[in-house]
Design an enzyme around this catalytic site. Structure first.
Site, mmCIF file in Angstrom:
data_model
loop_
_atom_site.group_PDB
_atom_site.id
_atom_site.type_symbol
_atom_site.label_atom_id
_atom_site.label_comp_id
_atom_site.label_asym_id
_atom_site.label_seq_id
_atom_site.Cartn_x
_atom_site.Cartn_y
_atom_site.Cartn_z
ATOM 1 N N ARG A 23 26.895 95.735 104.797
ATOM 2 C CA ARG A 23 27.475 94.476 104.899
ATOM 3 C C ARG A 23 28.572 94.450 105.989
ATOM 4 O O ARG A 23 29.656 93.911 105.758
ATOM 5 C CB ARG A 23 28.276 94.541 103.380
ATOM 6 N N ARG A 27 32.935 89.027 105.498
ATOM 7 C CA ARG A 27 34.103 88.390 105.106
ATOM 8 C C ARG A 27 35.339 89.053 105.950
ATOM 9 O O ARG A 27 36.505 88.391 105.662
ATOM 10 C CB ARG A 27 34.487 87.845 103.848
ATOM 11 N N ARG A 36 31.449 80.662 109.266
ATOM 12 C CA ARG A 36 31.191 80.195 107.988
ATOM 13 C C ARG A 36 31.923 78.865 107.893
ATOM 14 O O ARG A 36 31.309 78.045 107.073
ATOM 15 C CB ARG A 36 31.696 81.262 106.974
ATOM 16 N N ASP A 73 20.406 86.961 103.375
ATOM 17 C CA ASP A 73 20.670 87.366 101.998
ATOM 18 C C ASP A 73 19.685 87.826 101.332
ATOM 19 O O ASP A 73 18.425 87.176 101.617
ATOM 20 C CB ASP A 73 21.487 86.397 101.061
ATOM 21 N N TYR A 151 18.448 89.031 89.430
ATOM 22 C CA TYR A 151 18.889 88.006 89.442
ATOM 23 C C TYR A 151 18.013 86.655 88.992
ATOM 24 O O TYR A 151 18.599 85.703 88.527
ATOM 25 C CB TYR A 151 19.174 87.532 91.079
HETATM 26 O O1 CP3 Z 1 26.039 92.642 107.441
HETATM 27 C C1 CP3 Z 1 25.362 92.505 106.368
HETATM 28 O O2 CP3 Z 1 24.824 93.271 105.738
HETATM 29 C C2 CP3 Z 1 25.138 90.997 106.152
HETATM 30 C C3 CP3 Z 1 23.849 90.448 105.504
HETATM 31 C C4 CP3 Z 1 23.896 90.452 103.946
HETATM 32 C C5 CP3 Z 1 24.301 89.779 103.026
HETATM 33 N N1 CP3 Z 1 24.007 90.063 101.906
HETATM 34 C C6 CP3 Z 1 25.504 88.810 103.263
HETATM 35 C C7 CP3 Z 1 26.187 88.103 102.318
HETATM 36 C C8 CP3 Z 1 23.137 91.577 103.610
HETATM 37 C C9 CP3 Z 1 22.394 92.801 104.014
HETATM 38 C C10 CP3 Z 1 23.285 91.315 101.989
HETATM 39 C C11 CP3 Z 1 22.540 91.838 100.809
HETATM 40 C C12 CP3 Z 1 22.694 91.663 99.586
HETATM 41 N N2 CP3 Z 1 22.821 90.252 98.969
HETATM 42 C C13 CP3 Z 1 22.702 92.529 98.630
HETATM 43 C C14 CP3 Z 1 22.252 93.936 98.634
HETATM 44 C C15 CP3 Z 1 23.495 94.605 99.375
HETATM 45 C C16 CP3 Z 1 24.221 95.276 98.706
HETATM 46 O O3 CP3 Z 1 25.510 95.376 99.097
HETATM 47 O O4 CP3 Z 1 23.697 96.052 97.684
HETATM 48 C C17 CP3 Z 1 22.942 91.839 97.260
HETATM 49 C C18 CP3 Z 1 23.292 92.386 95.795
HETATM 50 C C19 CP3 Z 1 23.227 90.369 97.657
HETATM 51 C C20 CP3 Z 1 23.440 89.375 96.662
HETATM 52 C C21 CP3 Z 1 24.774 88.674 96.941
HETATM 53 N N3 CP3 Z 1 24.750 87.871 98.000
HETATM 54 C C22 CP3 Z 1 25.789 88.621 96.140
HETATM 55 C C23 CP3 Z 1 26.118 89.432 94.714
HETATM 56 C C24 CP3 Z 1 26.690 87.869 96.852
HETATM 57 C C25 CP3 Z 1 28.271 87.754 96.290
HETATM 58 C C26 CP3 Z 1 28.862 88.789 96.564
HETATM 59 C C27 CP3 Z 1 30.467 88.636 97.023
HETATM 60 O O5 CP3 Z 1 31.244 89.296 97.135
HETATM 61 O O6 CP3 Z 1 30.884 87.348 96.920
HETATM 62 C C28 CP3 Z 1 26.160 87.437 97.912
HETATM 63 C C29 CP3 Z 1 26.901 86.584 99.119
HETATM 64 C C30 CP3 Z 1 26.963 87.171 100.404
HETATM 65 N N4 CP3 Z 1 25.749 87.748 100.961
HETATM 66 C C31 CP3 Z 1 28.035 87.191 101.273
HETATM 67 C C32 CP3 Z 1 27.580 87.620 102.595
HETATM 68 C C33 CP3 Z 1 28.301 88.038 103.993
HETATM 69 C C34 CP3 Z 1 29.325 86.711 101.172
HETATM 70 C C35 CP3 Z 1 29.264 85.148 101.252
HETATM 71 C C36 CP3 Z 1 30.666 84.534 101.873
HETATM 72 O O7 CP3 Z 1 30.697 84.292 103.054
HETATM 73 O O8 CP3 Z 1 31.135 84.021 100.893
#
Ligand code: CP3
Length: 343
Positions: A23, A27, A36, A73, A151
């Site tokens: 990740r 943010r 964003r 994502d 999900y």
């Molecule tokens: O550098 C990176 O890894 C960015 C790419 C990436 C994102 N999501 C961007 C994201 C990757 C590899 C993911 C994978 C992802 N998404 C997973 C598996 C990875 C892990 O950490 O276990 C999961 C379970 C998700 C589902 C998901 N997406 C959730 C639960 C959320 C909300 C999380 C939160 O903290 O709010 C997201 C949103 C998300 N995906 C964000 C980012 C940068 C935050 C969105 C924002 O900018 O507000």
């Protein structure tokens, strides 16, 4: 193409141990927040190849990691299968119409159509490859079928997984049909990511720990192995990283044709090395909250280096970096990993 990173994933001796952070594009970076804000919201950002490319490259430049991870994502997959995804501020992802029945599942579109709707991801990959420097690798990714299914069935994140577990124990046939359908989409989706130019595949099973160890193979791991088998047969040169989070009790039973096992932060690296180190390269595994303290980060990086000895290892966190980590502490982690491994 990130030769050193790819070689390290394949278990070859390399001049130093590569490092990246799960990740890493997100943010905690003010530069990410700015892009964003321009995009309006998170999903718009995923759908916009130019902006998604820009945020993919940010941590490479700012933090100095050896690999970029595609900005997207895991949930774009069910979104393009016909489930309506939205991100609700402060609450995370939501699907308006979760899968409850066979009819709900039948309404979702299949692999060919769903994978071809994800063209914005493949366009993002092509743009990144034009701009990423040649000594850095590009990691593409997917969620594991189980993590995606949680999900799709719950409609959102969950603490208890009660809806999918009710299905697991009272209607396992339907759960398997959902997992099989998602597996077919993921195979094609990852194949198209490879054709677009990714150098490495990572499969995130973030919610592996929700399954009891005796059921983990049946409901998750075997589908991940099926995806790895499919990709390895056609693209043996592309390394595959499996990251099942929170399954230390499953380490003895890990099998399959893949290259790197991602060790989560709650699994002792020494235990992972003892059980899996001969068969797989290990990735990980600093507890991401150590990033709040530079001293704690240094101590952990040194401990991991002592255990792994710079062999068959990729430095990483044991899960994703959190949004309130100071950027300078993330840079410190990368520098310390490079220092101990001699880069
Ligand atoms: O550098 C990176 O890894 C960015 C790419 C990436 C994102 N999501 C961007 C994201 C990757 C590899 C993911 C994978 C992802 N998404 C997973 C598996 C990875 C892990 O950490 O276990 C999961 C379970 C998700 C589902 C998901 N997406 C959730 C639960 C959320 C909300 C999380 C939160 O903290 O709010 C997201 C949103 C998300 N995906 C964000 C980012 C940068 C935050 C969105 C924002 O900018 O507000």
């Amino acid at each position: 193409m990130g030769k050193i990173f790819v070689d390290a994933c394949m278990g070859k001796d390399t001049p130093y141990t590569p490092v990246w952070m799960m990740r890493q594009a997100g943010r905690y970076l003010p530069e990410y927040m700015a892009v964003r804000a321009q995009a309006g919201n998170f999903l718009n950002l995923c759908h916009d190849p130019k902006k998604a490319c820009e945020v993919t490259l940010q941590p490479v430049d700012i933090v100095g990691v050896d690999a970029a991870i595609l900005f997207s994502d895991i949930l774009v997959i069910p979104d393009e299968m016909g489930m309506d995804l939205s991100f609700v501020k402060g609450e995370g992802p939501k699907f308006s119409d979760p899968i409850k029945t066979q009819e709900d599942l039948d309404r979702l579109i299949g692999a060919d159509e769903a994978a071809s709707k994800l063209t914005y991801v493949f366009d993002t990959i092509k743009l990144i490859k034009e701009q990423l420097s040649d000594d850095k690798a590009l990691i593409g990714f997917t969620g594991a079928p189980w993590t995606l299914a949680t999900y799709m069935i719950e409609g959102q994140g969950t603490k208890t997984y009660n809806i999918c577990k009710k299905m697991m124990y009272s209607n396992p046939e339907l759960l398997h049909k959902i997992l099989a359908k998602v597996t077919e989409v993921v195979k094609l989706y990852m194949e198209k990511q490879i054709q677009a130019g990714i150098d490495v595949v990572q499969i995130f099973d973030s919610w592996a720990s929700a399954i009891e160890p005796s059921n983990y193979d049946e409901f998750s791991w075997k589908y991940m192995v099926e995806i790895a088998d499919y990709l390895k047969e056609k693209y043996p040169h592309i390394p595959i990283i499996m990251f099942p989070k929170g399954v230390p009790a499953f380490l003895d039973k890990v099998y399959g044709n893949f290259d790197v096992f991602g060790v989560d932060w709650a699994t002792p690296m020494s235990l992972a090395k003892e059980k899996l180190g001969d068969k797989y390269v290990l990735q990980g595994n600093m507890e991401p909250c150590r990033l709040y303290s530079k001293e704690q980060t240094t101590a952990c990086v040194e401990d991991i280096q002592k255990i792994m000895g710079g062999k068959r290892h990729i430095f990483n966190l044991g899960h994703g970096i959190l949004p309130d980590v100071p950027v300078e502490n993330a840079i410190h982690f990368v520098k310390e990993a490079q220092r101990v491994s001699g880069k």
